[in-house]
Design a protein around this motif. Sequence first.
Motif, PDB file in Angstrom:
ATOM      1  N   VAL A  47       0.849  -1.189   0.000  1.00 55.01           N
ATOM      2  CA  VAL A  47       0.000   0.000   0.000  1.00 55.01           C
ATOM      3  C   VAL A  47       0.887   1.243   0.000  1.00 55.01           C
ATOM      4  CG1 VAL A  47      -1.736   1.323   1.280  1.00 55.01           C
ATOM      5  CG2 VAL A  47      -1.933  -1.169   1.108  1.00 55.01           C
ATOM      6  N   VAL A  48       0.692   2.077  -1.017  1.00 58.18           N
ATOM      7  CA  VAL A  48       1.503   3.292  -1.174  1.00 58.18           C
ATOM      8  C   VAL A  48       0.693   4.568  -0.984  1.00 58.18           C
ATOM      9  CG1 VAL A  48       3.208   2.185  -2.669  1.00 58.18           C
ATOM     10  CG2 VAL A  48       1.203   3.317  -3.694  1.00 58.18           C
ATOM     11  N   GLY A  49      -0.632   4.423  -0.804  1.00 54.01           N
ATOM     12  CA  GLY A  49      -1.443   5.616  -0.635  1.00 54.01           C
ATOM     13  C   GLY A  49      -2.844   5.323  -0.160  1.00 54.01           C
ATOM     14  N   VAL A  50      -3.493   6.390   0.330  1.00 54.25           N
ATOM     15  CA  VAL A  50      -4.889   6.356   0.751  1.00 54.25           C
ATOM     16  C   VAL A  50      -5.516   7.676   0.305  1.00 54.25           C
ATOM     17  CG1 VAL A  50      -6.468   6.447   2.726  1.00 54.25           C
ATOM     18  CG2 VAL A  50      -4.510   4.892   2.780  1.00 54.25           C
ATOM     19  N   ILE A  51      -6.643   7.578  -0.371  1.00 54.57           N
ATOM     20  CA  ILE A  51      -7.453   8.745  -0.716  1.00 54.57           C
ATOM     21  C   ILE A  51      -8.849   8.447  -0.176  1.00 54.57           C
ATOM     22  CG2 ILE A  51      -8.278  10.266  -2.539  1.00 54.57           C
ATOM     23  CD1 ILE A  51      -5.987   9.105  -4.316  1.00 54.57           C
ATOM     24  N   ASP A  74      -4.381  11.404   1.480  1.00 58.25           N
ATOM     25  CA  ASP A  74      -5.260  12.530   1.185  1.00 58.25           C
ATOM     26  C   ASP A  74      -6.624  12.177   1.767  1.00 58.25           C
ATOM     27  OD1 ASP A  74      -6.742  14.650   0.249  1.00 58.25           O
ATOM     28  OD2 ASP A  74      -6.039  14.495  -1.824  1.00 58.25           O
ATOM     29  N   ILE A  75      -6.891  12.650   2.969  1.00 57.98           N
ATOM     30  CA  ILE A  75      -8.159  12.412   3.638  1.00 57.98           C
ATOM     31  C   ILE A  75      -8.776  13.776   3.929  1.00 57.98           C
ATOM     32  CG2 ILE A  75      -9.333  11.449   5.656  1.00 57.98           C
ATOM     33  CD1 ILE A  75      -7.086   9.379   5.839  1.00 57.98           C
ATOM     34  N   ARG A  76      -9.956  13.990   3.374  1.00 52.24           N
ATOM     35  CA  ARG A  76     -10.640  15.274   3.557  1.00 52.24           C
ATOM     36  C   ARG A  76     -12.066  15.019   4.047  1.00 52.24           C
ATOM     37  NH1 ARG A  76      -8.785  18.488  -1.960  1.00 52.24           N
ATOM     38  NH2 ARG A  76      -6.867  17.306  -2.263  1.00 52.24           N
ATOM     39  N   PRO A  77     -12.596  15.905   4.878  1.00 50.55           N
ATOM     40  CA  PRO A  77     -13.960  15.727   5.396  1.00 50.55           C
ATOM     41  C   PRO A  77     -15.006  16.187   4.389  1.00 50.55           C
ATOM     42  CG  PRO A  77     -13.003  17.707   6.317  1.00 50.55           C
ATOM     43  CD  PRO A  77     -11.923  17.065   5.470  1.00 50.55           C
ATOM     44  N   TRP A  78     -14.990  15.580   3.232  1.00 50.95           N
ATOM     45  CA  TRP A  78     -15.882  15.950   2.137  1.00 50.95           C
ATOM     46  C   TRP A  78     -16.948  14.880   1.961  1.00 50.95           C
ATOM     47  CZ3 TRP A  78     -12.464  18.296  -2.335  1.00 50.95           C
ATOM     48  CH2 TRP A  78     -11.764  19.407  -1.834  1.00 50.95           C
TER      49      TRP A  78
END
Length: 126
Positions: free
Chosen positions: A88-92, A111-115
């Motif tokens: 695992v190299v990323g999380v969106i 990249d975790i945003r409260p959207w």
Amino acid sequence: LKDAIFVGHLVTDLDSVGGAIGAAALYGGKAALASEVNSETAFALEEWGVDKPRRIEDLLKENPDAKVCLVDHQQTSQMNPAINLDNVVGVIDHHALQSKTIVTDRPIYIDIRPWGSMSTIIAHTF
């Protein structure tokens, strides 16, 4: 994230599939399914003429060491068991961090945003 496989969560929904497809286009990788799509997602893919991504298990059989970016989730309980956490190299994502959030031995792209949706993050990044 270039050349990574972008894959959503188990019990696949439209945000996880659409987000995987969008992220693969944005970053230059491949979209994959963690599980079979639901009827809403099947309808959307057919309506807009988008090919259903391949299953993550099939892509990892061809390339077991492939880099993987998790989309629309970051919990191990929602991750397809075929995925090796070391790859695992990323999380969106747009969900809250909870008790089963992945833990890695090295830094990864986050990249975790409260959207409202993960796909909104990808659309905004385009």
